[in-house]
Scaffold this motif. Structure first.
Motif, PDB file in Angstrom:
ATOM      1  N   HIS A   1       0.876  -1.185   0.000  1.00 24.02           N
ATOM      2  CA  HIS A   1       0.000   0.000   0.000  1.00 24.02           C
ATOM      3  C   HIS A   1       0.903   1.222   0.000  1.00 24.02           C
ATOM      4  CE1 HIS A   1      -3.467  -2.515   0.779  1.00 24.02           C
ATOM      5  NE2 HIS A   1      -2.734  -3.138   1.685  1.00 24.02           N
ATOM      6  N   LEU A   2       0.767   2.037  -1.038  1.00 26.86           N
ATOM      7  CA  LEU A   2       1.696   3.168  -1.157  1.00 26.86           C
ATOM      8  C   LEU A   2       1.186   4.426  -0.471  1.00 26.86           C
ATOM      9  CD1 LEU A   2       2.973   2.832  -4.841  1.00 26.86           C
ATOM     10  CD2 LEU A   2       4.027   2.022  -2.729  1.00 26.86           C
ATOM     11  N   ASN A   3      -0.144   4.530  -0.330  1.00 29.52           N
ATOM     12  CA  ASN A   3      -0.667   5.800   0.188  1.00 29.52           C
ATOM     13  C   ASN A   3      -1.314   5.660   1.568  1.00 29.52           C
ATOM     14  OD1 ASN A   3       0.072   7.071  -2.265  1.00 29.52           O
ATOM     15  ND2 ASN A   3      -1.713   6.057  -3.214  1.00 29.52           N
ATOM     16  N   ALA A   4      -1.060   4.561   2.243  1.00 31.48           N
ATOM     17  CA  ALA A   4      -1.737   4.341   3.532  1.00 31.48           C
ATOM     18  C   ALA A   4      -1.112   5.174   4.648  1.00 31.48           C
ATOM     19  CB  ALA A   4      -1.697   2.861   3.891  1.00 31.48           C
ATOM     20  N   THR A   5       0.217   5.341   4.641  1.00 34.63           N
ATOM     21  CA  THR A   5       0.898   6.099   5.712  1.00 34.63           C
ATOM     22  C   THR A   5       1.997   6.940   5.076  1.00 34.63           C
ATOM     23  OG1 THR A   5       0.503   4.240   7.194  1.00 34.63           O
ATOM     24  CG2 THR A   5       2.096   5.850   7.939  1.00 34.63           C
ATOM     25  N   ASP A   6       1.970   8.251   5.342  1.00 37.24           N
ATOM     26  CA  ASP A   6       2.951   9.173   4.751  1.00 37.24           C
ATOM     27  C   ASP A   6       4.384   8.712   5.000  1.00 37.24           C
ATOM     28  OD1 ASP A   6       1.367  10.922   3.570  1.00 37.24           O
ATOM     29  OD2 ASP A   6       1.598  12.568   5.031  1.00 37.24           O
ATOM     30  N   GLY A   7       5.199   8.753   3.953  1.00 34.37           N
ATOM     31  CA  GLY A   7       6.631   8.467   4.124  1.00 34.37           C
ATOM     32  C   GLY A   7       6.952   6.995   4.314  1.00 34.37           C
ATOM     33  N   HIS A   8       5.986   6.109   4.105  1.00 35.32           N
ATOM     34  CA  HIS A   8       6.213   4.676   4.317  1.00 35.32           C
ATOM     35  C   HIS A   8       5.625   3.878   3.160  1.00 35.32           C
ATOM     36  CE1 HIS A   8       6.357   6.362   8.355  1.00 35.32           C
ATOM     37  NE2 HIS A   8       6.939   5.257   8.790  1.00 35.32           N
ATOM     38  N   ILE A   9       6.190   2.686   2.944  1.00 34.28           N
ATOM     39  CA  ILE A   9       5.490   1.672   2.154  1.00 34.28           C
ATOM     40  C   ILE A   9       4.896   0.710   3.172  1.00 34.28           C
ATOM     41  CG2 ILE A   9       5.759  -0.286   0.585  1.00 34.28           C
ATOM     42  CD1 ILE A   9       7.870   1.270  -0.908  1.00 34.28           C
ATOM     43  N   VAL A  10       3.591   0.537   3.111  1.00 36.75           N
ATOM     44  CA  VAL A  10       2.923  -0.367   4.055  1.00 36.75           C
ATOM     45  C   VAL A  10       2.771  -1.715   3.357  1.00 36.75           C
ATOM     46  CG1 VAL A  10       0.784  -0.796   5.320  1.00 36.75           C
ATOM     47  CG2 VAL A  10       1.770   1.510   5.264  1.00 36.75           C
ATOM     48  N   LEU A  11       3.062  -2.769   4.106  1.00 37.00           N
ATOM     49  CA  LEU A  11       2.986  -4.120   3.535  1.00 37.00           C
ATOM     50  C   LEU A  11       2.068  -4.959   4.408  1.00 37.00           C
ATOM     51  CD1 LEU A  11       4.413  -5.687   1.223  1.00 37.00           C
ATOM     52  CD2 LEU A  11       6.064  -6.465   2.924  1.00 37.00           C
ATOM     53  N   ASP A  12       0.954  -5.397   3.826  1.00 39.72           N
ATOM     54  CA  ASP A  12       0.058  -6.304   4.558  1.00 39.72           C
ATOM     55  C   ASP A  12       0.544  -7.713   4.313  1.00 39.72           C
ATOM     56  OD1 ASP A  12      -1.665  -4.716   5.919  1.00 39.72           O
ATOM     57  OD2 ASP A  12      -3.048  -4.456   4.227  1.00 39.72           O
ATOM     58  N   THR A  13       0.863  -8.400   5.389  1.00 38.99           N
ATOM     59  CA  THR A  13       1.454  -9.731   5.235  1.00 38.99           C
ATOM     60  C   THR A  13       0.400 -10.782   5.576  1.00 38.99           C
ATOM     61  OG1 THR A  13       2.217  -9.753   7.504  1.00 38.99           O
ATOM     62  CG2 THR A  13       3.706  -8.829   5.902  1.00 38.99           C
ATOM     63  N   PRO A  14       0.331 -11.847   4.788  1.00 40.01           N
ATOM     64  CA  PRO A  14      -0.665 -12.885   5.089  1.00 40.01           C
ATOM     65  C   PRO A  14      -0.275 -13.634   6.354  1.00 40.01           C
ATOM     66  CG  PRO A  14       0.715 -13.545   3.249  1.00 40.01           C
ATOM     67  CD  PRO A  14       1.136 -12.165   3.615  1.00 40.01           C
ATOM     68  N   PRO A  15      -1.231 -14.339   7.008  1.00 49.74           N
ATOM     69  CA  PRO A  15      -0.875 -15.123   8.182  1.00 49.74           C
ATOM     70  C   PRO A  15       0.210 -16.141   7.831  1.00 49.74           C
ATOM     71  CG  PRO A  15      -3.229 -15.221   7.747  1.00 49.74           C
ATOM     72  CD  PRO A  15      -2.612 -14.472   6.625  1.00 49.74           C
ATOM     73  N   GLU A  16       1.013 -16.503   8.827  1.00 47.00           N
ATOM     74  CA  GLU A  16       2.224 -17.285   8.552  1.00 47.00           C
ATOM     75  C   GLU A  16       1.959 -18.576   7.774  1.00 47.00           C
ATOM     76  OE1 GLU A  16       6.295 -18.125  10.940  1.00 47.00           O
ATOM     77  OE2 GLU A  16       4.754 -16.820  11.742  1.00 47.00           O
ATOM     78  N   ASP A  17       0.867 -19.304   8.141  1.00 47.40           N
ATOM     79  CA  ASP A  17       0.650 -20.589   7.460  1.00 47.40           C
ATOM     80  C   ASP A  17       0.262 -20.397   5.994  1.00 47.40           C
ATOM     81  OD1 ASP A  17      -1.699 -19.478   8.114  1.00 47.40           O
ATOM     82  OD2 ASP A  17      -2.608 -21.250   9.031  1.00 47.40           O
ATOM     83  N   ALA A  18      -0.250 -19.195   5.664  1.00 51.51           N
ATOM     84  CA  ALA A  18      -0.634 -18.961   4.275  1.00 51.51           C
ATOM     85  C   ALA A  18       0.462 -18.259   3.486  1.00 51.51           C
ATOM     86  CB  ALA A  18      -1.899 -18.103   4.250  1.00 51.51           C
ATOM     87  N   MET A  19       1.610 -18.033   4.137  1.00 51.67           N
ATOM     88  CA  MET A  19       2.653 -17.245   3.477  1.00 51.67           C
ATOM     89  C   MET A  19       3.221 -17.950   2.258  1.00 51.67           C
ATOM     90  SD  MET A  19       4.995 -15.357   6.177  1.00 51.67           S
ATOM     91  CE  MET A  19       4.310 -14.112   7.223  1.00 51.67           C
ATOM     92  N   CYS A  20       3.403 -17.171   1.253  1.00 48.99           N
ATOM     93  CA  CYS A  20       3.972 -17.705   0.034  1.00 48.99           C
ATOM     94  C   CYS A  20       5.438 -18.043   0.274  1.00 48.99           C
ATOM     95  CB  CYS A  20       3.840 -16.617  -1.029  1.00 48.99           C
ATOM     96  SG  CYS A  20       4.715 -16.984  -2.495  1.00 48.99           S
TER      97      CYS A  20
END
Ligand code: SF4
Ligand code: SF4
Length: 451
Positions: A77-96
Motif C-alpha cells: 500500500h503506497l498511500n496508507a501512511t505518509d513516508g512509508h510503504i505499508v505491507l500487509d502480510t498474510p498469516p504465517e501458514d498462508a505465506m507464500c
C-alpha cells in the motif's frame, strides 16, 4: 600506533541483558522510505501489488541504488501512511514460500541486491561506499559502547563461526586488502577465539580497545591504525551486524531484512534486545503514549541518537536501538542540599563522588537553565579526538568558522561525549555537527544526498 585518548565510562540505567527475543512477524509492516542517511526515493512497486519476500520495493539513487526489500511476502500500500510503504502480510501458514530470482554476479552486486551492502560505511563520508571502488582497508569494530545501541558481544554470541566466515568474505570482497578488527581489551571466550583466528589469518590485525566510550568508533579506529581517509582512498567500516549480513548474503543467499534492536534506557519498561523485521510497528515496541510519564524516544543511542520522528511508524533500515528517556520538568525537593547525589558525573564536585559508582537514571532534565561555559575543561579531557571543544564552541559562538577549522573541527567524530560531560549542558555536539555541515556545503556546494 597511538593509544586511545579521552573517553568516559557512561553508566546509565536501563541496560538490557544479552539475550535476544525473536519477535513473530506482524500482520502489517510500515517500511520508512527515509532513515538517517538513506532516502529510498525511487519506488519500484505499484499500489496493491503483491510482492515476494526479498523483492525490491524502492531504491536509493543517492546511495548507489541500494534497495529497500520486502521483508515478507504481502500486498503493498503506497498511500496508507505518509513516508512509508505499508505491507500487509498474510498469516504465517498462508505465506507464500516462493522467493524472488536469485542474485548472481560479482559479490558486490549480490550484497547490494540482498540488502547487505548498506551495512558498510565509507569512513570518510559516513555514508554507504561505492560498490565500484576497492578500498585501501577495512575496519571492523566488535565494540559498541554507547548505551543503548546493540552491543557487538550480543550479536557475536549468536554466531561466532558466521562472523569469522564473514570476515573472510569481506577480505575477498575488497581484493584481499588489510582488515583491522577491534576487540575489547578484556578477556573472554569470544575475544580469545578472535585472536586465534587473527593468528591464523595474517591479513587480520587485532586492535585492542579500552571499555571507554567511544573507543569502538570506526573513524577513531582508522586514525589510530594510521589509515588516511579521503575520497580517493576509501576505508570501509562496519560492525558485527554488517559482517553477519555479508556472510548471510553470500553463504546462504539470505536477504538482510531483519534487525536486532536494543530497547533500552531508564524509561524502557522492559529493557531487552529484539530481532524484528524491517518496518516492524513501533507501537508494538514502545509503551503507549498515554500515562502519567511522558517519554522521549531516541532513534539510536543515548549520546548520538536523534529524537524519533513522530511520523515514523516502523523500524527503519539503520535502526540499532531505541532509547527511552523520561521527560522531566519538575523541581527537586531540597535539590540544592544534595547536588548531584543521584547521578555520576565527570565533575568531582558532585555528591555522587562520595558514593560507589552507580548507574544514572538519565532524564531530559537540564537541572536549571542554560548556562555559559565555566571553563572546567571536562570536555577537553574526555574528547577522544584530541581537540578543544570549549575553544571551538567559543569560535563558533562568535561566528568564526575559519578559526574553528584551524582548530581542527574536522577531527570531531560527533560522539556527543563533550555534551554529556558538560556541566553547563551546552549542546556542543549539535553545534559542531551543524558547523561541519556548513563548512562542507561551502566547500562542496553540490546537492546533498538527503534533501
Ligand atoms: S563530539 Fe567531537 S568535540 Fe565532542 S567529545 Fe566527541 S569528538 Fe570531541
Ligand atoms: S565541559 Fe562545558 S563548561 Fe566545561 S569547559 Fe567544556 S564547554 Fe565549558
Amino acid at each position: 600506533m597511538n593509544g586511545f585518548r579521552g573517553g568516559y565510562n557512561v553508566r546509565l540505567d536501563g541496560r538490557p541483558s544479552r539475550g535476544v527475543d525473536v519477535l513473530a512477524a506482524p500482520e502489517r509492516l510500515y517500511l520508512p522510505l527515509r532513515s538517517q542517511t538513506v532516502a529510498f526515493t525511487n519506488v519500484t512497486v505499484a499500489d496493491h501489488q503483491v510482492v515476494l519476500a526479498g523483492e525490491t520495493l524502492a531504491t536509493a539513487p543517492g546511495s548507489f541504488d541500494i534497495p529497500l526489500l520486502a521483508p515478507l511476502p504481502g500486498t503493498v500500500h503506497l498511500n496508507a501512511t505518509d513516508g512509508h510503504i505499508v505491507l500487509d502480510t498474510p498469516p504465517e501458514d498462508a505465506m507464500c514460500r516462493a522467493r524472488p530470482p536469485e542474485a548472481t554476479g560479482p559479490m558486490q552486486d549480490q550484497l547490494v541486491a540482498r540488502g547487505a551492502w548498506e551495512f558498510l560505511r565509507d569512513i570518510h563520508t559516513g555514508r554507504v561506499p561505492s560498490p565500484l571502488r576497492t578500498p585501501q582497508a577495512a575496519v571492523v569494530s566488535t565494540v559498541q559502547l554507547e548505551p543503548f545501541q546493540t552491543r557487538g558481544d550480543v550479536l557475536l554470541a549468536r554466531d561466532v563461526p558466521a562472523f569469522i566466515r564473514g570476515l573472510g568474505l569481506l577480505h575477498a570482497l575488497m581484493g584481499e586488502k588489510p582488515l583491522f578488527l577491534a576487540i575489547p581489551n578484556a578477556e573472554s571466550e569470544i575475544t580469545e577465539l578472535l585472536q586465534t583466528t587473527a593468528r591464523e589469518h595474517p591479513w587480520i590485525t587485532i586492535v585492542h580497545v579500552p571499555l571507554r566510550y567511544p573507543a569502538g568508533d570506526l573513524r577513531l579506529l582508522a586514525r589510530r591504525v594510521g589509515l588516511r581517509c579521503d575520497a580517493a582512498l576509501p576505508v570501509w567500516g562496519t560492525g558485527v551486524a554488517g559482517v553477519l549480513a555479508v556472510d548471510a548474503a553470500l553463504t546462504h543467499g539470505k536477504a538482510a531484512t531483519t534487525r536486532v534492536v536494543t530497547l533500552g534506557g531508564p524509561g524502557a519498561p522492559q529493557p531487552r534486545h529484539v530481532e524484528v523485521h524491517l518496518g516492524y510497528p513501533l507501537e508494538k515496541l514502545l509503551p503507549p503514549a498515554t500515562g502519567p510519564t511522558t517519554l522521549r524516544v531516541l532513534n539510536g543511542g543515548a549520546l548520538t541518537g536523534a529524537q524519533l520522528d513522530p511520523g515514523q511508524c516502523g523500524i527503519d533500515n539503520q535502526c540499532a536501538g531505541l532509547t527511552m528517556v523520561k521527560e522531566h520538568e519538575s523541581r527537586e525537593f531540597f535539590g540544592f542540599l544534595r547536588a548531584g547525589s543521584d547521578r555520576p558525573s565527570a565533575s568531582r564536585c558532585f555528591l555522587s563522588t562520595l558514593r560507589r559508582p552507580t548507574r544514572h537514571a538519565l532524564t531530559t532534565a537540564l537541572r536549571g537553565e542554560h548556562r555559559a561555559c565555566v571553563a572546567c575543561g571536562h570536555c577537553e579531557s574526555r574528547c577522544p579526538a584530541g581537540i578543544m571543544p570549549s575553544l571551538l564552541h567559543k569560535c563558533l559562538w562568535a561566528g568564526d568558522e575559519r578559526e574553528a577549522e584551524r582548530l581542527r573541527l574536522d577531527l570531531c567524530v560527533e560522539c556527543g561525549l563533550c555534551t554529556y560531560v558538560c556541566p553547563a549542558k551546552i549542546n556542543l555536539q549539535k553545534q559542531f555537527g551543524d558547523a561541519k555541515e556548513n563548512i562542507r556545503s561551502r566547500q562542496c556546494p553540490a546537492p546533498r544526498q538527503i534533501q
